[in-house]
Scaffold this motif. Structure first.
Motif, PDB file in Angstrom:
ATOM      1  N   HIS A  24       3.799  12.725   9.823  1.00  0.00           N
ATOM      2  CA  HIS A  24       4.565  11.921  10.784  1.00  0.00           C
ATOM      3  C   HIS A  24       3.625  11.081  11.652  1.00  0.00           C
ATOM      4  CE1 HIS A  24       7.926  15.126  10.344  1.00  0.00           C
ATOM      5  NE2 HIS A  24       8.059  14.180   9.432  1.00  0.00           N
ATOM      6  N   ASP A  25       2.487  11.668  12.074  1.00  0.00           N
ATOM      7  CA  ASP A  25       1.491  10.925  12.856  1.00  0.00           C
ATOM      8  C   ASP A  25       0.908   9.774  12.031  1.00  0.00           C
ATOM      9  OD1 ASP A  25       1.886  12.633  14.993  1.00  0.00           O
ATOM     10  OD2 ASP A  25       0.054  13.808  14.632  1.00  0.00           O
ATOM     11  N   LEU A  26       0.631  10.036  10.754  1.00  0.00           N
ATOM     12  CA  LEU A  26       0.108   9.000   9.863  1.00  0.00           C
ATOM     13  C   LEU A  26       1.107   7.854   9.737  1.00  0.00           C
ATOM     14  CD1 LEU A  26      -2.399   8.494   7.988  1.00  0.00           C
ATOM     15  CD2 LEU A  26      -0.966   9.354   6.125  1.00  0.00           C
ATOM     16  N   GLN A  27       2.381   8.199   9.603  1.00  0.00           N
ATOM     17  CA  GLN A  27       3.428   7.182   9.500  1.00  0.00           C
ATOM     18  C   GLN A  27       3.526   6.354  10.779  1.00  0.00           C
ATOM     19  OE1 GLN A  27       6.579   9.924   8.263  1.00  0.00           O
ATOM     20  NE2 GLN A  27       6.621   8.917   6.259  1.00  0.00           N
ATOM     21  N   VAL A  36       0.875  -1.173   0.000  1.00  0.00           N
ATOM     22  CA  VAL A  36       0.000   0.000   0.000  1.00  0.00           C
ATOM     23  C   VAL A  36       0.915   1.226   0.000  1.00  0.00           C
ATOM     24  CG1 VAL A  36      -1.738   1.293   1.300  1.00  0.00           C
ATOM     25  CG2 VAL A  36      -1.842  -1.213   1.223  1.00  0.00           C
ATOM     26  N   ILE A  37       0.578   2.204  -0.831  1.00  0.00           N
ATOM     27  CA  ILE A  37       1.405   3.402  -0.980  1.00  0.00           C
ATOM     28  C   ILE A  37       0.577   4.649  -0.679  1.00  0.00           C
ATOM     29  CG2 ILE A  37       2.801   4.776  -2.579  1.00  0.00           C
ATOM     30  CD1 ILE A  37       2.920   2.219  -4.384  1.00  0.00           C
ATOM     31  N   VAL A  38       1.129   5.518   0.156  1.00  0.00           N
ATOM     32  CA  VAL A  38       0.582   6.861   0.301  1.00  0.00           C
ATOM     33  C   VAL A  38       1.472   7.763  -0.545  1.00  0.00           C
ATOM     34  CG1 VAL A  38       0.221   8.835   1.836  1.00  0.00           C
ATOM     35  CG2 VAL A  38      -0.416   6.542   2.589  1.00  0.00           C
ATOM     36  N   VAL A  39       0.877   8.404  -1.530  1.00  0.00           N
ATOM     37  CA  VAL A  39       1.601   9.353  -2.372  1.00  0.00           C
ATOM     38  C   VAL A  39       1.362  10.737  -1.778  1.00  0.00           C
ATOM     39  CG1 VAL A  39       1.825  10.347  -4.683  1.00  0.00           C
ATOM     40  CG2 VAL A  39       1.256   7.911  -4.416  1.00  0.00           C
ATOM     41  N   ASP A  40       2.433  11.426  -1.445  1.00  0.00           N
ATOM     42  CA  ASP A  40       2.359  12.778  -0.889  1.00  0.00           C
ATOM     43  C   ASP A  40       3.014  13.708  -1.899  1.00  0.00           C
ATOM     44  OD1 ASP A  40       2.789  15.212   0.473  1.00  0.00           O
ATOM     45  OD2 ASP A  40       3.287  14.220   2.356  1.00  0.00           O
ATOM     46  N   ILE A  41       2.208  14.540  -2.548  1.00  0.00           N
ATOM     47  CA  ILE A  41       2.727  15.513  -3.510  1.00  0.00           C
ATOM     48  C   ILE A  41       2.938  16.807  -2.730  1.00  0.00           C
ATOM     49  CG2 ILE A  41       2.330  16.704  -5.694  1.00  0.00           C
ATOM     50  CD1 ILE A  41       0.341  14.348  -6.344  1.00  0.00           C
ATOM     51  N   TRP A  42       4.156  17.300  -2.728  1.00  0.00           N
ATOM     52  CA  TRP A  42       4.517  18.420  -1.865  1.00  0.00           C
ATOM     53  C   TRP A  42       5.635  19.234  -2.477  1.00  0.00           C
ATOM     54  CZ3 TRP A  42       8.921  19.135   1.594  1.00  0.00           C
ATOM     55  CH2 TRP A  42      10.006  18.294   1.282  1.00  0.00           C
ATOM     56  N   ALA A  43       6.092  20.255  -1.763  1.00  0.00           N
ATOM     57  CA  ALA A  43       7.280  21.036  -2.117  1.00  0.00           C
ATOM     58  C   ALA A  43       7.779  21.725  -0.855  1.00  0.00           C
ATOM     59  CB  ALA A  43       6.974  22.075  -3.187  1.00  0.00           C
ATOM     60  N   SER A  44       9.073  21.923  -0.749  1.00  0.00           N
ATOM     61  CA  SER A  44       9.636  22.542   0.456  1.00  0.00           C
ATOM     62  C   SER A  44       9.296  24.027   0.555  1.00  0.00           C
ATOM     63  CB  SER A  44      11.149  22.347   0.501  1.00  0.00           C
ATOM     64  OG  SER A  44      11.774  23.068  -0.536  1.00  0.00           O
ATOM     65  N   ILE A  64      -6.381  16.434   0.984  1.00  0.00           N
ATOM     66  CA  ILE A  64      -5.444  17.554   1.117  1.00  0.00           C
ATOM     67  C   ILE A  64      -4.918  17.697   2.544  1.00  0.00           C
ATOM     68  CG2 ILE A  64      -6.274  18.838  -0.891  1.00  0.00           C
ATOM     69  CD1 ILE A  64      -7.796  20.666   1.080  1.00  0.00           C
ATOM     70  N   GLU A  65      -5.327  16.783   3.420  1.00  0.00           N
ATOM     71  CA  GLU A  65      -4.821  16.744   4.796  1.00  0.00           C
ATOM     72  C   GLU A  65      -4.404  15.311   5.100  1.00  0.00           C
ATOM     73  OE1 GLU A  65      -4.587  19.247   7.071  1.00  0.00           O
ATOM     74  OE2 GLU A  65      -5.598  20.815   5.931  1.00  0.00           O
ATOM     75  N   ALA A  66      -3.287  15.139   5.792  1.00  0.00           N
ATOM     76  CA  ALA A  66      -2.819  13.796   6.122  1.00  0.00           C
ATOM     77  C   ALA A  66      -3.664  13.134   7.204  1.00  0.00           C
ATOM     78  CB  ALA A  66      -1.356  13.844   6.559  1.00  0.00           C
ATOM     79  N   ASP A  67      -4.508  13.910   7.871  1.00  0.00           N
ATOM     80  CA  ASP A  67      -5.413  13.328   8.864  1.00  0.00           C
ATOM     81  C   ASP A  67      -6.855  13.265   8.355  1.00  0.00           C
ATOM     82  OD1 ASP A  67      -6.026  16.032   8.974  1.00  0.00           O
ATOM     83  OD2 ASP A  67      -5.823  16.208  11.148  1.00  0.00           O
ATOM     84  N   ASP A  68      -7.026  13.356   7.051  1.00  0.00           N
ATOM     85  CA  ASP A  68      -8.350  13.260   6.421  1.00  0.00           C
ATOM     86  C   ASP A  68      -8.999  11.922   6.790  1.00  0.00           C
ATOM     87  OD1 ASP A  68      -9.964  12.196   3.918  1.00  0.00           O
ATOM     88  OD2 ASP A  68      -9.994  14.395   3.782  1.00  0.00           O
ATOM     89  N   GLU A  69     -10.255  11.966   7.213  1.00  0.00           N
ATOM     90  CA  GLU A  69     -10.964  10.748   7.640  1.00  0.00           C
ATOM     91  C   GLU A  69     -11.016   9.696   6.539  1.00  0.00           C
ATOM     92  OE1 GLU A  69     -14.833  11.658   9.251  1.00  0.00           O
ATOM     93  OE2 GLU A  69     -13.993  13.133  10.644  1.00  0.00           O
ATOM     94  N   PRO A  82       3.962  26.446   2.207  1.00  0.00           N
ATOM     95  CA  PRO A  82       3.665  26.597   3.634  1.00  0.00           C
ATOM     96  C   PRO A  82       2.674  25.541   4.156  1.00  0.00           C
ATOM     97  CG  PRO A  82       3.407  28.707   2.498  1.00  0.00           C
ATOM     98  CD  PRO A  82       3.648  27.664   1.451  1.00  0.00           C
ATOM     99  N   ASP A  83       1.664  25.199   3.373  1.00  0.00           N
ATOM    100  CA  ASP A  83       0.690  24.198   3.815  1.00  0.00           C
ATOM    101  C   ASP A  83       1.325  22.805   3.912  1.00  0.00           C
ATOM    102  OD1 ASP A  83      -1.332  26.043   4.123  1.00  0.00           O
ATOM    103  OD2 ASP A  83      -2.208  25.676   2.147  1.00  0.00           O
ATOM    104  N   CYS A  84       2.274  22.530   3.033  1.00  0.00           N
ATOM    105  CA  CYS A  84       2.981  21.245   3.086  1.00  0.00           C
ATOM    106  C   CYS A  84       3.800  21.139   4.369  1.00  0.00           C
ATOM    107  CB  CYS A  84       3.906  21.087   1.876  1.00  0.00           C
ATOM    108  SG  CYS A  84       3.073  21.128   0.284  1.00  0.00           S
ATOM    109  N   ILE A  85       4.493  22.204   4.709  1.00  0.00           N
ATOM    110  CA  ILE A  85       5.343  22.216   5.895  1.00  0.00           C
ATOM    111  C   ILE A  85       4.468  22.161   7.155  1.00  0.00           C
ATOM    112  CG2 ILE A  85       7.103  23.517   7.159  1.00  0.00           C
ATOM    113  CD1 ILE A  85       7.710  22.323   4.139  1.00  0.00           C
ATOM    114  N   LYS A  86       3.410  22.942   7.162  1.00  0.00           N
ATOM    115  CA  LYS A  86       2.505  22.962   8.308  1.00  0.00           C
ATOM    116  C   LYS A  86       1.855  21.591   8.516  1.00  0.00           C
ATOM    117  CE  LYS A  86      -1.248  25.385   7.912  1.00  0.00           C
ATOM    118  NZ  LYS A  86      -2.156  26.496   7.683  1.00  0.00           N
ATOM    119  N   GLY A  87       1.635  20.840   7.439  1.00  0.00           N
ATOM    120  CA  GLY A  87       0.999  19.529   7.526  1.00  0.00           C
ATOM    121  C   GLY A  87       1.950  18.381   7.809  1.00  0.00           C
TER     122      GLY A  87
END
Length: 170
Positions: free
Chosen positions: A80-83, A59-67, A155-160, A70-75
């Motif tokens: 980390h909690d999801l992991q 199973v793969i979680v694909v996280d599309i982001w960029a350094s 768009i959130e790593a804690d999305d239900e 701001p929303d990527c960094i804030k999330g």
């Protein structure tokens, strides 16, 4: 007479304010997305389909982001909690950083743990972004063990829905 005049306004209001529905979410990546090249941390260019094949059976979680996002960094703490909650899942981070140097600095700076690739095409109008209908980052997708898209967009790593999908695929 007033009721007759109000009817078209009510009809228009009911049908013009709804969210646009593009139909059901795709369960496979388009050929366009699969052929788009990504750069691995060691500098090797790899088509996205080879990356997916590498993790087939997981199973793969694909996280599309960029350094720079701001929303990527804030999330990132939510990631980390999801992991922590789903340690057996492969976390595939696809970055839209502008340079390889910024990308690698961001991985270290924000303690991003997982598999890392720099997306080769541009965000606006690029092959991968167009194929996944990218309109915001961070963007999370879940791919099942057979390589099918189980969750097309969060768009959130804690999305239900993201968490429910991962629980279902355990």
């Amino acid at each position: 007479m007033k009721k007759i005049l109000l009817l078209p306004l009510i009809f228009f209001g009911l049908f013009s304010c709804g969210e646009k529905n593009d139909g059901p979410a795709p369960t496979t990546f388009s050929e366009q997305a699969l052929e788009d090249n990504m750069k691995s941390a060691d500098g090797t260019e790899v088509p996205f389909k080879e990356i997916l094949e590498k993790y087939k059976g997981k199973v793969i979680v694909v996280d599309i982001w960029a350094s720079w996002c701001p929303d990527c960094i804030k999330g990132m703490p939510k990631v980390h909690d999801l992991q922590d909650q789903f340690p057996d899942v492969t976390y595939l981070f696809l970055s839209y950083d502008k340079t390889e140097e910024d990308w690698k600095i961001g991985i270290d700076k924000y303690n991003v743990k997982g598999e890392h690739y720099l997306i080769g095409s541009k965000w606006k109008g690029g092959a991968f972004s167009e194929a996944v209908k990218l309109d915001w980052i961070p963007r999370y997708m879940v791919v099942d063990k057979e390589g099918k898209i189980a969750l097309f967009k969060a768009i959130e790593a804690d999305d239900e829905q993201l968490i429910a999908t991962l629980k279902q695929l355990k």
